[in-house]
Design a protein around this motif. Structure first.
Motif, PDB file in Angstrom:
ATOM      1  N   THR A 155       0.810  -1.222   0.000  1.00 16.67           N
ATOM      2  CA  THR A 155       0.000   0.000   0.000  1.00 16.67           C
ATOM      3  C   THR A 155       0.841   1.268   0.000  1.00 16.67           C
ATOM      4  O   THR A 155       0.632   2.168  -0.812  1.00 16.67           O
ATOM      5  N   GLU A 156       1.810   1.343   0.911  1.00 17.09           N
ATOM      6  CA  GLU A 156       2.614   2.563   1.006  1.00 17.09           C
ATOM      7  C   GLU A 156       3.421   2.790  -0.269  1.00 17.09           C
ATOM      8  O   GLU A 156       3.558   3.930  -0.734  1.00 17.09           O
ATOM      9  N   CYS A 157       3.932   1.715  -0.846  1.00 18.01           N
ATOM     10  CA  CYS A 157       4.674   1.831  -2.109  1.00 18.01           C
ATOM     11  C   CYS A 157       3.759   2.323  -3.215  1.00 18.01           C
ATOM     12  O   CYS A 157       4.132   3.186  -4.019  1.00 18.01           O
ATOM     13  N   ALA A 158       2.556   1.754  -3.285  1.00 15.75           N
ATOM     14  CA  ALA A 158       1.618   2.129  -4.339  1.00 15.75           C
ATOM     15  C   ALA A 158       1.259   3.602  -4.258  1.00 15.75           C
ATOM     16  O   ALA A 158       1.169   4.291  -5.287  1.00 15.75           O
ATOM     17  N   VAL A 159       1.062   4.096  -3.039  1.00 16.88           N
ATOM     18  CA  VAL A 159       0.691   5.510  -2.876  1.00 16.88           C
ATOM     19  C   VAL A 159       1.790   6.423  -3.401  1.00 16.88           C
ATOM     20  O   VAL A 159       1.526   7.386  -4.128  1.00 16.88           O
ATOM     21  N   GLU A 160       3.043   6.138  -3.055  1.00 19.43           N
ATOM     22  CA  GLU A 160       4.145   7.019  -3.439  1.00 19.43           C
ATOM     23  C   GLU A 160       4.615   6.805  -4.875  1.00 19.43           C
ATOM     24  O   GLU A 160       5.073   7.748  -5.522  1.00 19.43           O
ATOM     25  N   CYS A 161       4.485   5.577  -5.367  1.00 11.76           N
ATOM     26  CA  CYS A 161       5.058   5.256  -6.682  1.00 11.76           C
ATOM     27  C   CYS A 161       4.027   5.220  -7.809  1.00 11.76           C
ATOM     28  O   CYS A 161       4.335   5.593  -8.946  1.00 11.76           O
ATOM     29  N   LEU A 162       2.815   4.750  -7.522  1.00 10.04           N
ATOM     30  CA  LEU A 162       1.841   4.512  -8.588  1.00 10.04           C
ATOM     31  C   LEU A 162       0.654   5.459  -8.564  1.00 10.04           C
ATOM     32  O   LEU A 162       0.148   5.843  -9.622  1.00 10.04           O
ATOM     33  N   TYR A 163       0.187   5.820  -7.392  1.00  6.61           N
ATOM     34  CA  TYR A 163      -0.985   6.687  -7.313  1.00  6.61           C
ATOM     35  C   TYR A 163      -0.577   8.141  -7.535  1.00  6.61           C
ATOM     36  O   TYR A 163      -0.862   9.035  -6.724  1.00  6.61           O
ATOM     37  N   GLN A 164       0.099   8.364  -8.644  1.00  8.41           N
ATOM     38  CA  GLN A 164       0.593   9.689  -9.012  1.00  8.41           C
ATOM     39  C   GLN A 164       0.122  10.010 -10.426  1.00  8.41           C
ATOM     40  O   GLN A 164       0.075   9.128 -11.293  1.00  8.41           O
ATOM     41  N   ILE A 165      -0.237  11.259 -10.651  1.00  6.57           N
ATOM     42  CA  ILE A 165      -0.815  11.660 -11.938  1.00  6.57           C
ATOM     43  C   ILE A 165       0.062  11.271 -13.128  1.00  6.57           C
ATOM     44  O   ILE A 165      -0.429  10.673 -14.092  1.00  6.57           O
ATOM     45  N   PRO A 166       1.387  11.579 -13.120  1.00  9.53           N
ATOM     46  CA  PRO A 166       2.209  11.215 -14.294  1.00  9.53           C
ATOM     47  C   PRO A 166       2.219   9.709 -14.566  1.00  9.53           C
ATOM     48  O   PRO A 166       2.234   9.292 -15.732  1.00  9.53           O
TER      49      PRO A 166
END
Length: 622
Positions: free
Chosen positions: A546-557
């Motif tokens: 979860t924490e990885c996904a938030v910082e790495c994947l749940y990003q607009i670019p």
């Protein structure tokens, strides 16, 4: 009967001491059923004798190189630290069961007392309930009785084994006298009943004065024959004696010189001694040997430039100088992957020394490592370890445990960030050239994967293959790094030919674009080295945390990069993908994983900063 002769009396006599040193800690045991086993029956003694015999058979190879009883004792006493199968031995399981049945009731009673508050208050000095119960249990009468019974029984078992051994020895000697003349020997030998026994070899006892002489004979200025004779003598010495002698510093210096000697026999002999020490000694000994190998390699790469192949030229792994370096790196890499199983039992400083020596070596020539492919450059340590451990299993193992991961990340941040900079630089170089060199890359991947599954051993490598294995190694290191909070904190990273540092989201975007340009390689064997497969491994791992996904994947670019081919196709335009079906399948897989979480689904459905279906933005980025 012959198998009993695998054990010399001196080795068997170590067993009671071994049992005492390796007793199962009360901290580790669970509460067993009632029924205390306080005494051993004759059947128990027979079973113990059989289990002890099997244990000694199992560790036969580990102590086969022991030059003395003292060294064999050291190996046995540190067996739990160096043998990952220690707790699977039936002898150890038997002892654990005996401890549980003897002390279960005591532990249960003490635990209940402390839980009710009837026992002593557990202060900060005792730390935990477990430690408090352990202390009371070891002070109990039952514990003392158990240890006394175990000691007496093991003495009987050992004595029985020794008598059996001596009986077999007499029969063997009588048989030998009738069949052949006694063979002369230049060493003190152990007349074991089996000619192929692991104990049928030399056992000289070496003194510090002798080690001083050996150190002097190993001086690089001495004749080759003198140095060779000294190395042979050294291989018979207990590693613990060698490393504890007063002349170790000079001996270590001369061994390092011999390790880099052009004569392959000399260098291989030193490597043989180092390998023996690494496999049979505790960490406080092996760390010094490991440091010697690392520093020797570092000095070689620092003062001797190895040409990196260019164009159609290749490097030959059988070339004497390169073969020597690869053997040393292979030994280091094998140790790197094994040491994680036992270094937690030792002081952190030992582990930190091993990690720092490794990172220092791999970060060598950082400026040359940042030069672009095609420019004149040197072969570096990172290329060799990439060849030997292409998917960076060593780094994966080091990052798995918090105990070692903390040290790795601290050293990367403070002293060896260039190692991560170069890894990111290699990924960027690969991305920049992957479109124009796609077919060449496919050939390289096919050749490397065939090497992994085929029976033949590769010895020739082109520059493209070296660049690619370095890319794969770098991608695996970075993919593992961004799994952890302090690893992600190393971003943004400043790299060559980019005005601004590369943030974490840009790195993920680069990975997705690499996946777009390289579909899954169609082969009949493993495709684990294809860029698409490697990137998907990283993305799946990030999605699952979860924490990885938030910082790495749940990003607009990142989301926009994943949606770009879909939006392009919806607009009726051709998507710039190497293989449309493969790319869309991987995009769908990644988006589905993102949508399984509430935050990911909300981002896909409601975030107005994303591109619309028509390919227009609802809001411009700031």
């Amino acid at each position: 009967m012959k198998n009993d002769c695998y054990y010399r009396p001196e080795i068997i006599k170590l067993t009671p001491h071994f049992c005492k040193q390796k007793k199962i800690s009360c901290e580790d045991i669970s509460i067993p059923p009632q029924g205390v086993m306080s005494q051993f029956s004759s059947e128990d003694e027979a079973e113990l004798q059989s289990l002890l015999r099997e244990l000694l058979k199992s560790v036969k190879d580990r102590i086969s190189g022991a030059p003395s009883v003292e060294c064999a004792e050291e190996i046995l006493l540190h067996l739990e630290e160096t043998d990952k199968n220690f707790h699977n031995y039936e002898f150890v399981k038997y002892l654990r069961e005996y401890v549980e049945s003897s002390l279960g009731a005591v532990i249960e009673e003490e635990t209940e007392n402390f839980s009710k508050g009837d026992g002593q208050a557990i202060g900060t000095g005792q730390d935990t309930l477990v430690h408090a119960v352990t202390k009371k249990t070891r002070e109990s009468t039952q514990y003392k009785q158990m240890m006394q019974t175990l000691k007496q029984t093991m003495m009987v078992v050992v004595e029985s084994l020794i008598n059996k051994f001596e009986e077999d020895q007499l029969k063997k000697e009588e048989k030998d006298r009738k069949s052949q003349h006694e063979q002369p020997s230049s060493h003190f030998t152990d007349n074991c009943s089996d000619s192929d026994s692991s104990f049928n070899q030399s056992y000289p006892f070496i003194k510090h004065e002798q080690l001083q002489v050996i150190a002097e004979k190993l001086d690089p200025g001495r004749p080759r024959e003198v140095r060779w004779e000294a190395l042979q003598s050294l291989c018979y010495a207990p590693p613990s004696d060698v490393l504890s002698c007063e002349s170790w510093s000079g001996l270590r210096r001369n061994l390092s010189a011999a390790l880099n000697d052009p004569d392959p026999e000399l260098s291989d002999k030193v490597l043989q001694f180092f390998a023996k020490t690494l496999s049979s000694s505790p960490l406080n000994v092996t760390k010094d040997i490991y440091a010697s190998i690392a520093k020797t390699l570092e000095a070689h790469f620092l003062y001797h430039k190895l040409s990196f192949p260019s164009g159609s030229t290749t490097i030959d792994a059988n070339r004497p100088d390169l073969a020597r370096l690869l053997k040393q790196m292979r030994l280091m890499n094998d140790f790197q992957k094994e040491v994680t199983t036992f270094w937690i039992r030792h002081p952190e400083k030992h582990m930190e020394e091993i990690i720092e020596n490794t990172l220092s070596l791999l970060a060598l020539h950082s400026e040359q490592g940042m030069s672009s492919p095609g420019s004149e450059k040197s072969l570096e340590p990172i290329h060799l370890i990439s060849l030997l451990d292409i998917k960076a299993i060593w780094f994966k193992k080091w990052m798995h445990s918090y105990y070692s991961r903390t040290v790795v990340l601290r050293l990367l941040e403070r002293k060896y960030k260039s190692l991560i900079v170069n890894a990111l630089q290699q990924c960027i170089y690969y991305f920049d050239s992957c479109i124009s060199k796609r077919e060449e890359t496919m050939d390289v991947i096919h050749g490397l994967e065939h090497q992994q599954t085929g029976p033949s051993r590769r010895t020739l490598y082109t520059s493209k293959e070296l660049e690619y294995v370095y890319f794969v190694h770098s991608l695996c290191v970075l993919g593992r790094l961004v799994m952890y909070t302090n690893g992600r904190k190393l971003f943004p990273i400043k790299v060559k030919k980019r005005r601004d540092p590369v943030p974490l989201t840009d790195f993920v975007v680069i990975l997705i674009n690499i996946m777009y340009q390289h579909p899954k390689v169609e082969t009949t064997h493993t495709d684990s080295l294809s860029p698409t497969n490697l990137v998907m491994e990283v993305l799946k791992t990030l999605c699952d945390r979860t924490e990885c996904a938030v910082e790495c994947l749940y990003q607009i670019p990142v989301i926009e990069t994943l949606l770009t081919p879909i939006i392009t196709l919806l607009k009726g335009k051709p998507a710039k993908l190497n293989s449309l079906e493969s790319a869309l399948t991987h995009v769908a897989d990644t988006l589905a994983r993102i949508a399984t979480t509430e935050r990911g689904l909300s981002l896909l459905l409601y975030d107005r900063n994303l591109v619309s279906v028509e390919g227009e933005r609802y809001h411009q980025h700031a």
